[in-house]
Design a protein around this motif. Structure first.
Motif, PDB file in Angstrom:
ATOM      1  N   SER A  30     103.572 -30.833  53.159  1.00 55.55           N
ATOM      2  CA  SER A  30     103.078 -29.865  53.582  1.00 55.55           C
ATOM      3  C   SER A  30     102.360 -29.833  54.993  1.00 55.55           C
ATOM      4  CB  SER A  30     102.210 -29.205  52.461  1.00 55.55           C
ATOM      5  OG  SER A  30     102.935 -28.761  51.676  1.00 55.55           O
ATOM      6  N   LYS A  31     102.362 -28.600  56.136  1.00 52.44           N
ATOM      7  CA  LYS A  31     101.245 -28.676  57.347  1.00 52.44           C
ATOM      8  C   LYS A  31      99.944 -28.583  57.168  1.00 52.44           C
ATOM      9  CE  LYS A  31     105.243 -29.193  59.315  1.00 52.44           C
ATOM     10  NZ  LYS A  31     106.185 -29.958  59.434  1.00 52.44           N
ATOM     11  N   HIS A  45      96.890 -38.218  53.030  1.00 54.51           N
ATOM     12  CA  HIS A  45      97.097 -39.317  53.866  1.00 54.51           C
ATOM     13  C   HIS A  45      97.947 -38.510  55.021  1.00 54.51           C
ATOM     14  CE1 HIS A  45      95.699 -43.612  53.577  1.00 54.51           C
ATOM     15  NE2 HIS A  45      95.844 -43.264  51.782  1.00 54.51           N
ATOM     16  N   LEU A  46      97.125 -37.994  56.660  1.00 53.79           N
ATOM     17  CA  LEU A  46      97.866 -37.557  57.262  1.00 53.79           C
ATOM     18  C   LEU A  46      98.587 -38.112  58.472  1.00 53.79           C
ATOM     19  CD1 LEU A  46      94.857 -35.945  56.070  1.00 53.79           C
ATOM     20  CD2 LEU A  46      96.522 -34.415  56.522  1.00 53.79           C
ATOM     21  N   ALA A  77      99.663 -31.444  61.920  1.00 57.95           N
ATOM     22  CA  ALA A  77      99.279 -32.865  61.632  1.00 57.95           C
ATOM     23  C   ALA A  77      99.967 -32.818  60.356  1.00 57.95           C
ATOM     24  CB  ALA A  77      98.347 -33.631  60.662  1.00 57.95           C
ATOM     25  N   GLU A  78     100.985 -33.874  59.445  1.00 56.49           N
ATOM     26  CA  GLU A  78     101.359 -33.112  57.883  1.00 56.49           C
ATOM     27  C   GLU A  78     100.551 -33.875  56.971  1.00 56.49           C
ATOM     28  OE1 GLU A  78     105.336 -35.479  58.004  1.00 56.49           O
ATOM     29  OE2 GLU A  78     105.626 -32.968  58.493  1.00 56.49           O
ATOM     30  N   ILE A  79     101.202 -33.882  56.397  1.00 53.24           N
ATOM     31  CA  ILE A  79     100.834 -34.800  54.917  1.00 53.24           C
ATOM     32  C   ILE A  79     101.579 -35.851  54.303  1.00 53.24           C
ATOM     33  CG2 ILE A  79     100.380 -34.959  52.159  1.00 53.24           C
ATOM     34  CD1 ILE A  79      99.088 -31.720  51.880  1.00 53.24           C
ATOM     35  N   LEU A  84      94.889 -28.640  45.110  1.00 52.27           N
ATOM     36  CA  LEU A  84      95.931 -28.828  46.532  1.00 52.27           C
ATOM     37  C   LEU A  84      97.471 -28.363  45.143  1.00 52.27           C
ATOM     38  CD1 LEU A  84      95.049 -32.687  47.427  1.00 52.27           C
ATOM     39  CD2 LEU A  84      94.974 -30.032  48.349  1.00 52.27           C
ATOM     40  N   ARG A  85      97.062 -27.713  44.470  1.00 50.54           N
ATOM     41  CA  ARG A  85      97.898 -27.284  43.540  1.00 50.54           C
ATOM     42  C   ARG A  85      99.082 -26.811  44.056  1.00 50.54           C
ATOM     43  NH1 ARG A  85      95.499 -23.220  38.858  1.00 50.54           N
ATOM     44  NH2 ARG A  85      93.622 -24.986  39.471  1.00 50.54           N
ATOM     45  N   HIS A  86      99.237 -26.007  45.102  1.00 46.22           N
ATOM     46  CA  HIS A  86     100.178 -24.897  46.232  1.00 46.22           C
ATOM     47  C   HIS A  86     100.498 -26.258  47.329  1.00 46.22           C
ATOM     48  CE1 HIS A  86      99.381 -22.066  43.635  1.00 46.22           C
ATOM     49  NE2 HIS A  86      97.889 -21.867  43.959  1.00 46.22           N
TER      50      HIS A  86
END
Length: 352
Positions: A251-252, A306-307, A267-269, A244-246
């Protein structure tokens, strides 16, 4: 080509294919991370009354969909209506008491004025008789009586002023900041609030479940009587920390549910579960960029995301539905690769 040469070539191609596949997984884990450890959840709200009393009406039944603000059931409102009426009477009485205090203050002010006049008169008379006594123009008794009368008049004036101050303190301010009026209004607002609590409403859209409620049931404040399942899906997915570093909040992502193979949703975070991985969330609970580390232990740690769904589902999904989540990086090429990756895996579910 001899059989040994064919075997050697096959081994060579296999090694190259293995190395390429292994390299792809290493790169994809950082550039286009994906996890099958995901599922759909729904928030379940335990609906409990905020006041005590017998249930008078029930407006819903099990498995009934409701909207935010819909009345679920009512508690007998008569005791709370009486409390409101009593609070209104107390407010009216407080206003009346202030009017009476205003009249008493006016009388006390008049008494203070009269006492000031009398005290001034007695002091002048005492001074006049004291001057005559110095000239042997009057008796000592008359002078002493005049001084005593002046002292008593001053004491009466002090008492009158104290009574006036006491009345003004009891009266308080003459505007809306008056303490007596504010206390009475506060009791009225509390009574009205308790009356509003007799109608128990849905806090969000959802479906009624586990309804075990009938008219006449005694409702205790804080004791759940109805379960409300949110209609909004919350997708949770577990990723390795370094994957998840990037990525960050908003984010999508792409989601493929096991029950709907071949279909991919966007979805998105939205957030990261607090406490899943130490130091990886901001003060407001949102996703924070993971810290870089060379320790293999941190590389094995997992973070729960969670998204929020952005597409409309083709058909309703139950809570607990399994899914695969693909994070989408910036850049058209990597975005296309992410879509192709999850589409391929989703199609495999359809085939097998």
């Amino acid at each position: 080509m001899t059989p040994d040469q064919k075997f050697a070539r096959w081994i060579k191609h296999s090694i190259i294919l293995f190395v390429l596949t292994f390299a792809y997984f290493l790169v994809a884990d950082l550039a286009v991370p994906l996890t099958p450890q995901a599922m759909a959840t729904r928030t379940v709200t335990q609906v409990a009354p905020q006041v005590n009393g017998p249930v008078s009406k029930v407006y819903v039944h099990t498995n009934q969909p409701v909207k935010q603000g819909d009345v679920l059931f009512e508690i007998d409102a008569q005791p709370f209506e009486l409390a409101v009426a009593e609070a209104r009477l107390q407010l009216a009485q407080a206003i009346k008491n202030n009017d009476q205090l205003d009249a008493s203050i006016a009388a006390a002010e008049a008494k203070v004025t009269a006492s000031e006049i009398i005290a001034e008169q007695k002091v002048r008379e005492a001074n006049r008789l004291n001057t005559l006594f110095q000239r042997n123009g009057t008796s000592r008794q008359l002078r002493d009586d005049a001084i005593s009368a002046a002292t008593a008049a001053k004491a009466d004036l002090t008492a009158a002023r104290a009574s006036l101050k006491e009345l003004k303190v009891n009266r308080g301010a003459e505007d809306d900041t008056n303490i007596n009026i504010r206390v009475a209004k506060n009791k009225l607002e509390k009574a009205l609030l308790n009356l509003s609590y007799t109608q128990v409403t849905a806090r969000h859209d959802g479906v009624i479940t586990n309804l075990q409620l009938e008219p006449g049931t005694y409702a205790a404040a804080g004791k759940p009587l109805v379960a409300l399942v949110d209609t909004k899906l919350d997708i949770i997915a577990d990723f390795r920390e370094k994957s998840l570093r990037h990525f960050d909040q908003h984010s999508k992502a792409l989601i493929a549910f096991d029950s709907q193979p071949g279909t991919v949703y966007t979805a998105e975070i939205s957030s990261l579960d607090a406490g899943v991985s130490s130091g990886q969330f901001s003060a407001d609970g949102n996703l924070a960029t993971p810290t870089e580390s060379n320790r293999w232990v941190r590389d094995a740690q997992r973070m729960r995301l969670h998204l929020t769904m952005q597409d409309t589902l083709e058909k309703p999904l139950p809570a607990g539905a399994r899914a695969t989540v693909q994070l989408v990086p910036d850049g058209s090429l990597l975005s296309w690769l992410a879509f192709a990756q999850i589409k391929f895996l989703s199609t495999l579910h359809y085939i097998y």
